[in-house]
Design a protein around this motif. Structure first.
Motif, PDB file in Angstrom:
ATOM      1  N   TYR A  86     -12.047  -3.905  -8.905  1.00 48.07           N
ATOM      2  CA  TYR A  86     -11.333  -2.806  -8.237  1.00 48.07           C
ATOM      3  C   TYR A  86     -11.197  -2.997  -6.735  1.00 48.07           C
ATOM      4  O   TYR A  86     -10.551  -2.210  -6.067  1.00 48.07           O
ATOM      5  CB  TYR A  86     -12.034  -1.474  -8.519  1.00 48.07           C
ATOM      6  N   LEU A  87     -11.848  -4.017  -6.196  1.00 47.16           N
ATOM      7  CA  LEU A  87     -11.755  -4.249  -4.763  1.00 47.16           C
ATOM      8  C   LEU A  87     -10.590  -5.184  -4.465  1.00 47.16           C
ATOM      9  O   LEU A  87     -10.702  -6.398  -4.606  1.00 47.16           O
ATOM     10  CB  LEU A  87     -13.054  -4.867  -4.234  1.00 47.16           C
ATOM     11  N   ASN A  88      -9.477  -4.574  -4.112  1.00 49.71           N
ATOM     12  CA  ASN A  88      -8.280  -5.360  -3.882  1.00 49.71           C
ATOM     13  C   ASN A  88      -7.700  -5.047  -2.525  1.00 49.71           C
ATOM     14  O   ASN A  88      -7.803  -3.926  -2.045  1.00 49.71           O
ATOM     15  CB  ASN A  88      -7.243  -5.042  -4.955  1.00 49.71           C
ATOM     16  N   GLU A  89      -7.087  -6.065  -1.959  1.00 51.07           N
ATOM     17  CA  GLU A  89      -6.433  -5.876  -0.662  1.00 51.07           C
ATOM     18  C   GLU A  89      -4.953  -5.623  -0.926  1.00 51.07           C
ATOM     19  O   GLU A  89      -4.291  -6.424  -1.600  1.00 51.07           O
ATOM     20  CB  GLU A  89      -6.624  -7.148   0.164  1.00 51.07           C
ATOM     21  N   ILE A  90      -4.451  -4.511  -0.420  1.00 45.07           N
ATOM     22  CA  ILE A  90      -3.039  -4.214  -0.623  1.00 45.07           C
ATOM     23  C   ILE A  90      -2.209  -5.004   0.378  1.00 45.07           C
ATOM     24  O   ILE A  90      -2.424  -4.930   1.581  1.00 45.07           O
ATOM     25  CB  ILE A  90      -2.780  -2.700  -0.505  1.00 45.07           C
ATOM     26  N   ILE A  91      -1.310  -5.807  -0.146  1.00 44.68           N
ATOM     27  CA  ILE A  91      -0.496  -6.685   0.700  1.00 44.68           C
ATOM     28  C   ILE A  91       0.770  -5.954   1.153  1.00 44.68           C
ATOM     29  O   ILE A  91       1.210  -6.072   2.280  1.00 44.68           O
ATOM     30  CB  ILE A  91      -0.063  -7.959  -0.072  1.00 44.68           C
ATOM     31  N   GLN A  92       1.383  -5.240   0.235  1.00 47.53           N
ATOM     32  CA  GLN A  92       2.569  -4.465   0.600  1.00 47.53           C
ATOM     33  C   GLN A  92       2.729  -3.300  -0.362  1.00 47.53           C
ATOM     34  O   GLN A  92       2.117  -3.271  -1.425  1.00 47.53           O
ATOM     35  CB  GLN A  92       3.829  -5.346   0.577  1.00 47.53           C
ATOM     36  N   GLY A  93       3.534  -2.321   0.072  1.00 47.40           N
ATOM     37  CA  GLY A  93       3.806  -1.187  -0.812  1.00 47.40           C
ATOM     38  C   GLY A  93       3.348   0.134  -0.244  1.00 47.40           C
ATOM     39  O   GLY A  93       3.568   1.179  -0.835  1.00 47.40           O
ATOM     40  N   ARG A  94       2.693   0.115   0.929  1.00 48.81           N
ATOM     41  CA  ARG A  94       2.253   1.378   1.531  1.00 48.81           C
ATOM     42  C   ARG A  94       3.195   1.833   2.626  1.00 48.81           C
ATOM     43  O   ARG A  94       2.944   2.823   3.287  1.00 48.81           O
ATOM     44  CB  ARG A  94       0.851   1.223   2.124  1.00 48.81           C
ATOM     45  N   GLU A  95       4.281   1.089   2.851  1.00 51.69           N
ATOM     46  CA  GLU A  95       5.132   1.432   3.972  1.00 51.69           C
ATOM     47  C   GLU A  95       5.969   2.686   3.709  1.00 51.69           C
ATOM     48  O   GLU A  95       6.348   2.994   2.596  1.00 51.69           O
ATOM     49  CB  GLU A  95       6.013   0.263   4.429  1.00 51.69           C
ATOM     50  N   LEU A  96       6.144   3.408   4.771  1.00 52.09           N
ATOM     51  CA  LEU A  96       7.068   4.535   4.749  1.00 52.09           C
ATOM     52  C   LEU A  96       7.604   4.580   6.159  1.00 52.09           C
ATOM     53  O   LEU A  96       6.923   5.019   7.080  1.00 52.09           O
ATOM     54  CB  LEU A  96       6.355   5.839   4.420  1.00 52.09           C
ATOM     55  N   LYS A  97       8.790   4.045   6.345  1.00 55.62           N
ATOM     56  CA  LYS A  97       9.264   3.984   7.718  1.00 55.62           C
ATOM     57  C   LYS A  97      10.783   3.972   7.805  1.00 55.62           C
ATOM     58  O   LYS A  97      11.473   3.689   6.835  1.00 55.62           O
ATOM     59  CB  LYS A  97       8.677   2.781   8.438  1.00 55.62           C
TER      60      LYS A  97
END
Ligand SMILES: [Zn+2]
Length: 113
Positions: free
Chosen positions: A95-106
């Motif tokens: 479950y320990l993962n680094e989010i590379i992309q997909g959290r952007e809101l801009k």
């Protein structure tokens, strides 16, 4: 509504951009929304129509780019498509993962005139 405050924030950004450019209105706005940003697109679009009335965005053409979620497993290094926050690694179930992309809101681009 969470989405409404997001749209109001975008209206603020657009208004100050128009002001700085000595322009009058926004012709086109491009938004980037990540799959993991926690945004309900339907709610966002609903809020959009209400919030932009009588603003510089009232006649703007809107383009939305959706960014798929991607993460890298911190254990085995697997790079995978993450569709929901806290999805485990498909290879080792970590479950320990680094989010590379997909959290952007801009706001990606604004064309003003
Ligand atoms: Zn893994």
């Amino acid at each position: 509504m969470h989405e409404l405050s997001i749209v109001l924030g975008i209206v603020d950004i657009a208004a100050s951009t128009v002001q700085k450019a000595n322009a009058h209105k926004v012709d086109r706005i491009e938004l980037e929304i990540g799959e993991l940003a926690g945004i309900e697109t339907d709610a966002l679009l609903f809020a959009w129509d209400t919030a932009i009335k009588n603003t510089v965005l009232a006649r703007a053409k809107r383009d939305i780019h959706y960014v798929p979620g991607k993460a890298r497993c911190l254990d085995c290094g697997e790079l995978f498509d993450m569709h929901q926050l806290y999805d485990p690694c498909p290879k080792c179930n970590n479950y320990l993962n680094e989010i590379i992309q997909g959290r952007e809101l801009k706001v990606k681009a604004l064309t003003v005139s």
